[in-house]
Enzyme design. Structure first.
Site, PDB file in Angstrom:
ATOM      1  CG  LEU A  41      -1.039  -6.626   0.974  1.00 14.12           C
ATOM      2  CD1 LEU A  41       0.348  -5.988   0.840  1.00 14.12           C
ATOM      3  CD2 LEU A  41      -1.175  -7.789   0.004  1.00 14.12           C
ATOM      4  CG  ASP A  42      -3.708 -12.508   4.203  1.00 17.28           C
ATOM      5  OD1 ASP A  42      -4.657 -12.035   4.837  1.00 17.28           O
ATOM      6  OD2 ASP A  42      -3.848 -13.296   3.248  1.00 17.28           O
TER       7      ASP A  42
END
Length: 208
Positions: A41-42
């Site tokens: 996930l960013d």
């Protein structure tokens, strides 16, 4: 038996264990040896991250060719109309690739949703709305690019589910073990054989 860890990743945390500048990383929350993220996930996204000590299982969860559905809660700027929703459902040409059809619906703000730190930017004259969006792929910043393409930039992005695994009962910064069984042929996660209570790190105290 393979080990799965379900982690509710807070905003701003990098999906790695090695330090990088002043950023907070997974090592600040999960003191478990030999587990690695299955996908990522960013830093500016929140929600469910799966970690495992099983290499083939890690690959199967993260590899787009297996089409494991991923469900997101997406707060967008403006209120998407039927045309925008249909565009998301049919697939979008983002220039470098065309997205697969997505499942999408308008929802109310999820019950019990924690505040983000820092808060999202708010424009006083522009309303926001929540979407529940499910895709079976996961290219770089794909959800954000999809909503921007139909005219509704993403303000907050939370991954709620990967396959049958969800964020339910896991607070931000907390994690839970899932001890699972797998089939020898494809190592697909089966329903949990045993569930442990969520664990909190010293950094996962509730936000006030």
């Amino acid at each position: 038996m393979p080990r799965l860890i379900l982690f509710n990743k807070p905003y701003g945390v990098l999906c790695q264990f090695s330090p990088e500048g002043t950023h907070t990383t997974l090592k600040d929350f999960i003191a478990v040896p030999d587990v690695y993220p299955a996908g990522r996930l960013d830093a500016d996204s929140e929600g469910l991250l799966i970690l495992t000590d099983d290499g083939p299982l890690q690959h199967r969860i993260s590899d787009p060719k297996h089409k494991l559905p991923k469900t997101y809660w997406v707060q967008v700027e403006g209120i998407p109309d039927q045309t925008a929703l249909d565009q998301l459902r049919k697939g979008l040409d983002l220039g470098d690739f065309v997205t697969r059809p997505a499942q999408v619906q308008l929802i109310e703000e999820p019950v019990g949703l924690w505040p983000r730190n820092p808060p999202i930017r708010v424009r006083q004259q522009i309303p926001t709305r929540w979407l529940k969006l499910t895709i079976a792929e996961g290219k770089n910043r794909q959800v954000r690019r999809m909503t921007a393409k139909v005219g509704h930039p993403t303000l907050r992005l939370i991954r709620y589910a990967i396959g049958t695994y969800t964020l339910d009962s896991i607070a931000p910064g907390a994690w839970r073990d899932e001890f699972i069984t797998t089939t020898a042929s494809n190592r697909t996660p089966a329903p949990p054989a045993k569930r442990s209570p969520p664990r909190r790190s010293k950094m996962s105290r509730p936000t006030k």
